[in-house]
Design a protein around this motif. Structure first.
Motif, PDB file in Angstrom:
ATOM      1  N   HIS A  83       2.926   5.662  -8.484  1.00  0.00           N
ATOM      2  CA  HIS A  83       2.404   4.461  -7.685  1.00  0.00           C
ATOM      3  C   HIS A  83       1.181   3.992  -8.043  1.00  0.00           C
ATOM      4  CE1 HIS A  83       2.630   2.277  -3.451  1.00  0.00           C
ATOM      5  NE2 HIS A  83       2.287   1.552  -4.302  1.00  0.00           N
ATOM      6  N   SER A 137       6.036   0.811  -7.988  1.00  0.00           N
ATOM      7  CA  SER A 137       6.141   2.083  -7.824  1.00  0.00           C
ATOM      8  C   SER A 137       7.500   2.429  -8.662  1.00  0.00           C
ATOM      9  CB  SER A 137       6.422   2.474  -6.520  1.00  0.00           C
ATOM     10  OG  SER A 137       6.668   4.070  -6.513  1.00  0.00           O
ATOM     11  N   THR A 175       0.820  -1.161  -0.045  1.00  0.00           N
ATOM     12  CA  THR A 175      -0.015  -0.010   0.082  1.00  0.00           C
ATOM     13  C   THR A 175       0.931   1.429  -0.040  1.00  0.00           C
ATOM     14  OG1 THR A 175      -0.195  -0.240   2.434  1.00  0.00           O
ATOM     15  CG2 THR A 175      -1.709  -1.113   1.141  1.00  0.00           C
ATOM     16  N   THR A 176       1.987   1.203   0.413  1.00  0.00           N
ATOM     17  CA  THR A 176       2.837   2.242   0.542  1.00  0.00           C
ATOM     18  C   THR A 176       4.304   1.982   0.155  1.00  0.00           C
ATOM     19  OG1 THR A 176       1.589   3.128   2.610  1.00  0.00           O
ATOM     20  CG2 THR A 176       3.852   4.263   2.082  1.00  0.00           C
ATOM     21  N   SER A 206       3.064   5.904  11.206  1.00  0.00           N
ATOM     22  CA  SER A 206       3.774   6.401  10.020  1.00  0.00           C
ATOM     23  C   SER A 206       4.812   4.985   9.581  1.00  0.00           C
ATOM     24  CB  SER A 206       4.622   7.573   9.955  1.00  0.00           C
ATOM     25  OG  SER A 206       5.523   7.557  11.039  1.00  0.00           O
ATOM     26  N   THR A 242       7.486   9.440   0.023  1.00  0.00           N
ATOM     27  CA  THR A 242       6.490   8.322   0.489  1.00  0.00           C
ATOM     28  C   THR A 242       5.308   8.158  -0.741  1.00  0.00           C
ATOM     29  OG1 THR A 242       6.812   8.828   2.743  1.00  0.00           O
ATOM     30  CG2 THR A 242       4.703   7.545   2.050  1.00  0.00           C
ATOM     31  N   SER A 243       5.165   6.953  -1.309  1.00  0.00           N
ATOM     32  CA  SER A 243       4.517   6.891  -2.248  1.00  0.00           C
ATOM     33  C   SER A 243       3.271   5.897  -1.935  1.00  0.00           C
ATOM     34  CB  SER A 243       5.223   6.134  -3.437  1.00  0.00           C
ATOM     35  OG  SER A 243       4.484   5.466  -4.571  1.00  0.00           O
ATOM     36  N   ASN A 244       2.133   6.387  -2.117  1.00  0.00           N
ATOM     37  CA  ASN A 244       0.896   5.477  -1.734  1.00  0.00           C
ATOM     38  C   ASN A 244      -0.054   5.354  -3.079  1.00  0.00           C
ATOM     39  OD1 ASN A 244       0.740   5.690   1.256  1.00  0.00           O
ATOM     40  ND2 ASN A 244       0.684   7.852   0.947  1.00  0.00           N
ATOM     41  N   LYS A 281       7.922   4.015   7.099  1.00  0.00           N
ATOM     42  CA  LYS A 281       8.742   5.210   6.960  1.00  0.00           C
ATOM     43  C   LYS A 281       9.891   5.558   7.832  1.00  0.00           C
ATOM     44  CE  LYS A 281       8.180  10.195   6.561  1.00  0.00           C
ATOM     45  NZ  LYS A 281       7.031  11.410   6.829  1.00  0.00           N
TER      46      LYS A 281
END
Lengths: 116, 111
Positions: A71, A77, A31-32, B95, A49-51, B98
């Motif tokens: 993405h 991505s 998802t990320t 988060s 950060t790529s969602n 990350k």
């Protein structure tokens, strides 16, 4: 553990051209995804950060128009370095997180970009 | 701002246990402690993570102090292939995934 694959592993390009790097999660839905850059003898620096299905969130100081992130699916991505210059030469690494919270992120093997 | 503090380097004899310290005195209640390592020119490899209880897996053990302000990664029987930069990272649940990498500890395992 889960597998994240980056392609290419190495690329040399001419100054002024664009380069696309792919990051795929092979056996889970990510998802990320995250993109990092690492200069020689330095630590990894988070770039963005790529969602899936939404615009990437860039860290402070990272030019979003230079480092285009897409993405489009839960398994892919891409990072495009546009109008590359020698100072963009670096080790680019992606990571992916799945749908289960508080588990580990899995990293690709990295892409060594050299701009000549 | 660095959230964790690690010694820049340490040597370890092959076959011995390697104890890698990490200070995270400003850790918040919703932050986990993660350990990764990076062998030269490769992507980071996950080792272990924990919230407040000690954890053990096939690679290592993680000991977190009761106040959660520091932790120790233990490699029980270091091998030459364990030579790498080891990163201790705190990451919040909101988060997760990350990761903000610090300088890490360069561990060199010697014969």
């Amino acid at each position: 553990g889960a597998v994240v694959s980056q392609h290419p592993s190495r690329v040399i390009c001419k100054s002024g051209t664009s380069v696309k790097i792919e990051c795929r999660s092979l056996d889970f839905q990510a998802t990320t995804m995250f993109w990092y850059r690492q200069f020689p003898k330095q630590s990894l620096m988070l770039m963005a950060t790529s969602n899936e299905g939404s615009k990437a969130t860039y860290e402070q100081g990272v030019e979003k128009d230079k480092f285009l992130i897409n993405h489009a699916s839960l398994t892919l991505s891409t990072l495009t370095v546009t109008s590359a210059h020698p100072e963009d030469s670096s080790f680019y690494i992606c990571s992916a997180s799945g749908v289960v919270e508080n588990t580990e992120a899995f990293f690709g093997q990295g892409t060594r970009l050299t701009v000549v | 701002d660095a959230k964790t503090t690690q010694p820049p380097s340490m040597d370890c004899a092959e076959g011995r246990a390697a104890n890698l310290p990490c200070n995270h005195s400003t850790i918040s209640g919703n932050e986990y402690v993660y350990w990764y390592r990076q062998i030269h020119s490769q992507g980071p490899q996950y080792i272990i993570h924990g919230l407040k209880n000690n954890e053990t897996n096939e690679m290592a053990s993680l000991i977190i102090t009761e106040d959660r302000k520091s932790s120790t990664l233990i490699l029980p029987h270091a091998t030459l292939r364990d030579t790498a930069v080891y990163y201790c990272i705190v990451s919040a649940t909101d988060s997760w995934g990350k990761l903000q990498f610090g300088a890490g500890t360069q561990v060199v395992v010697t014969p």
